[in-house]
Write a protein that holds these residues in place. Structure first.
Motif, PDB file in Angstrom:
ATOM      1  N   LEU A 281       0.825  -1.206   0.000  1.00 38.10           N
ATOM      2  CA  LEU A 281       0.000   0.000   0.000  1.00 38.10           C
ATOM      3  C   LEU A 281       0.862   1.260   0.000  1.00 38.10           C
ATOM      4  O   LEU A 281       0.536   2.248  -0.671  1.00 38.10           O
ATOM      5  CB  LEU A 281      -0.938   0.002   1.212  1.00 38.10           C
ATOM      6  CG  LEU A 281      -2.085  -1.005   1.173  1.00 38.10           C
ATOM      7  CD1 LEU A 281      -2.793  -1.074   2.515  1.00 38.10           C
ATOM      8  CD2 LEU A 281      -3.086  -0.652   0.070  1.00 38.10           C
ATOM      9  N   GLU A 282       1.971   1.220   0.731  1.00 32.60           N
ATOM     10  CA  GLU A 282       2.878   2.367   0.731  1.00 32.60           C
ATOM     11  C   GLU A 282       3.533   2.539  -0.637  1.00 32.60           C
ATOM     12  O   GLU A 282       3.656   3.664  -1.147  1.00 32.60           O
ATOM     13  CB  GLU A 282       3.952   2.193   1.804  1.00 32.60           C
ATOM     14  CG  GLU A 282       4.896   3.379   1.914  1.00 32.60           C
ATOM     15  CD  GLU A 282       5.891   3.249   3.045  1.00 32.60           C
ATOM     16  OE1 GLU A 282       6.653   4.208   3.271  1.00 32.60           O
ATOM     17  OE2 GLU A 282       5.918   2.188   3.712  1.00 32.60           O
ATOM     18  N   MET A 283       3.944   1.429  -1.260  1.00 31.83           N
ATOM     19  CA  MET A 283       4.534   1.508  -2.602  1.00 31.83           C
ATOM     20  C   MET A 283       3.508   1.990  -3.633  1.00 31.83           C
ATOM     21  O   MET A 283       3.867   2.629  -4.637  1.00 31.83           O
ATOM     22  CB  MET A 283       5.081   0.141  -3.009  1.00 31.83           C
ATOM     23  CG  MET A 283       6.281  -0.308  -2.195  1.00 31.83           C
ATOM     24  SD  MET A 283       6.820  -1.978  -2.652  1.00 31.83           S
ATOM     25  CE  MET A 283       7.411  -1.703  -4.333  1.00 31.83           C
ATOM     26  N   MET A 284       2.245   1.695  -3.388  1.00 34.07           N
ATOM     27  CA  MET A 284       1.178   2.173  -4.276  1.00 34.07           C
ATOM     28  C   MET A 284       0.816   3.635  -4.036  1.00 34.07           C
ATOM     29  O   MET A 284       0.019   4.200  -4.794  1.00 34.07           O
ATOM     30  CB  MET A 284      -0.086   1.323  -4.057  1.00 34.07           C
ATOM     31  CG  MET A 284      -0.010  -0.100  -4.573  1.00 34.07           C
ATOM     32  SD  MET A 284      -1.559  -0.983  -4.183  1.00 34.07           S
ATOM     33  CE  MET A 284      -1.387  -2.450  -5.207  1.00 34.07           C
ATOM     34  N   ASN A 285       1.347   4.226  -2.966  1.00 34.69           N
ATOM     35  CA  ASN A 285       1.023   5.610  -2.587  1.00 34.69           C
ATOM     36  C   ASN A 285      -0.449   5.755  -2.216  1.00 34.69           C
ATOM     37  O   ASN A 285      -1.085   6.774  -2.505  1.00 34.69           O
ATOM     38  CB  ASN A 285       1.372   6.596  -3.707  1.00 34.69           C
ATOM     39  CG  ASN A 285       1.392   8.039  -3.219  1.00 34.69           C
ATOM     40  OD1 ASN A 285       1.809   8.322  -2.090  1.00 34.69           O
ATOM     41  ND2 ASN A 285       0.956   8.969  -4.062  1.00 34.69           N
TER      42      ASN A 285
END
Length: 469
Positions: A281-285
């Protein structure tokens, strides 16, 4: 003699709405819609850039259209105009004109209100190159669209918000639809009244990030989606309201309480999360965690215990590990969805995720997707089976495949089939659910004192029921 218009629509409900509005824009020019490209005077491909190989599908379709146009001209017919609209046009307009020189017009989703001018220019164009209009205009297209020129059926879409400022790393929407824009409340309510006057009883509010709505209210202040829904519920004739698509971070308390208070708001919500892994989720922003999402769902279910949920999942996002995938399975198990959409990740040119080196092998993606879909399908079947024996209100919208069969939608977006006379089309009727299939329900119309409708001898019961509707 009227000219024939054929529009092929790809993708989301927003594109469906845009297609209807394009027909409204072209109607004053004498264009009437047809359901086949053969014999059409104008063909428009209203494209979507979300799905895998979207561009290749567009170019394949354009190749077939070129053959149609060449045959038409060889037989002495009038010229067929060919246009490409929507998100692929916005993202790859110059490439379309370079590779498909028979295309007359390329225009993005924010410029179709200029279609009359584009058509006139295309008809007089002798340059050998199609015209392009893919700039983001300063003006809002909604300020220039005509009033609806046709009935939209018992269920209609109404666009209230466009664009997105979230910039998820896998998504092209901010680049093809532009920055977030919300329509004024008065304009939305006026359009809703026109839809009701044309026969609509259910209205679905559309937006790329619809619960980020912040349109100007009649009091001059910014209204959020919850307040807009309450205003629309006051419009005489609106019996059902829905909205799509939402972001978890914009599910504010006012909107959540609207799910508690507003009987017109259907107890079904599509709230995409994409992954259950905080790292992904963090990598997906996405700017939220799995537990943030769980807390939002908890508040929603406290406010509306009968709420059913749907979501989107991207499997095999770059760098996804077995543990990340296990986190997604755990979240799906925790939430328990009534329905969901799941896809293998595929890179979109120009998006940050496309440049990440750690792409997941296709065979791994396929294996994980099969496992996820098995779990999601089991949840959907279980949800549908839980409806057996219950009575649901169903908006009857269409004919079924079988003789004497009609189809409609439950409050939970399930397809429901009944045996009933055609004059119930467009009505909201109570249906006692008798059987559940993976993707649909069947049942019988409940007719009050008459009990359940006998499909072969139920006219008196239906007449009495209609008197109460």
């Amino acid at each position: 003699m009227a000219k024939k218009l054929y529009i092929k629509t790809y993708g989301c409900q927003m594109n469906v709405y845009d297609t209807v509005r394009m027909t409204d824009v072209l109607a004053p020019l004498g264009y009437e819609t047809t359901d086949r490209p053969d014999g059409a005077d104008m063909v428009i491909l209203n494209t979507c850039h979300i799905r895998e190989k979207a561009s290749e599908k567009v170019f394949s379709e354009l190749g077939q259209l070129r053959k149609l146009r060449d045959r038409r001209e060889s037989e002495g017919g009038d010229r067929m105009l060919i246009g490409v609209a929507g998100c692929v046009a916005q993202a790859e307009g110059e490439e379309i004109l370079r590779r498909a020189k028979h295309v007359d017009m390329v225009f993005g989703p924010q410029t179709y209100h200029r279609l009359p001018e584009m058509v006139a220019e295309a008809l007089g164009n002798t340059s050998g190159r199609g015209i392009s209009d893919t700039d983001f205009p300063v003006e809002s297209k909604f300020d220039f669209l005509p009033e609806e020129s046709q009935a939209h059926g018992s269920s209609a879409f109404l666009s209230v918000q466009e664009g997105c400022d979230k910039f998820c790393t896998f998504c092209v929407v901010p680049y093809t639809r532009g920055a977030e824009f919300s329509r004024p409340v008065t304009a939305i309510v006026d359009e809703a009244r026109r839809l009701v006057a044309n026969g609509s009883r259910e209205i679905t509010l559309l937006g790329q990030n619809v619960n980020g709505f912040h349109g100007e209210g009649p009091d001059g202040k910014s209204w959020r989606l919850g307040r807009l829904l309450r205003e629309l519920a006051e419009v005489d004739g609106i019996e059902r309201l829905r909205y799509i698509t939402s972001h978890p971070n914009d599910m504010d308390d006012e909107l959540i309480q609207t799910h508690r208070d507003l009987s017109e708001l259907m107890p079904y919500l599509h709230l995409p999360i994409q992954s259950g892994s905080d790292r992904i989720l963090e990598m997906m922003n996405r700017k939220h965690t799995g537990d943030d999402y769980r807390r939002v769902i908890g508040k929603l279910r406290d406010a509306c215990p009968e709420l059913a949920l749907s979501s989107d999942f991207i499997i095999g996002f770059p760098g996804e590990t077995d543990q990340d995938f296990a986190d997604t399975l755990r979240l799906v198990t925790d939430i328990n969805y009534a329905q969901a959409y799941s896809f293998k990740y595929s890179p979109r040119p120009g998006t940050p995720a496309a440049g990440i080196d750690a792409q997941v092998p296709e065979d791994v993606k396929s294996k994980r997707l099969a496992m996820l879909q098995e779990l999601l399908n089991a949840q959907q079947i279980s949800f549908n089976q839980s409806m057996v024996g219950k009575t649901l209100s169903v908006l009857v919208e269409r004919k079924g495949r079988e003789e004497g069969q009609l189809g409609g939608r439950s409050p939970y977006m399930q397809s429901v089939f009944i045996q009933a006379p055609e004059r119930l089309m467009g009505q909201i009727v109570d249906v006692r659910i008798e059987t559940a299939r993976p993707n649909s329900l069947t049942g019988s119309v409940v007719t009050g004192d008459f009990g359940v409708l006998d499909a072969h001898n139920g006219d008196d019961a239906i007449t009495a029921m209609e008197a109460r509707i």
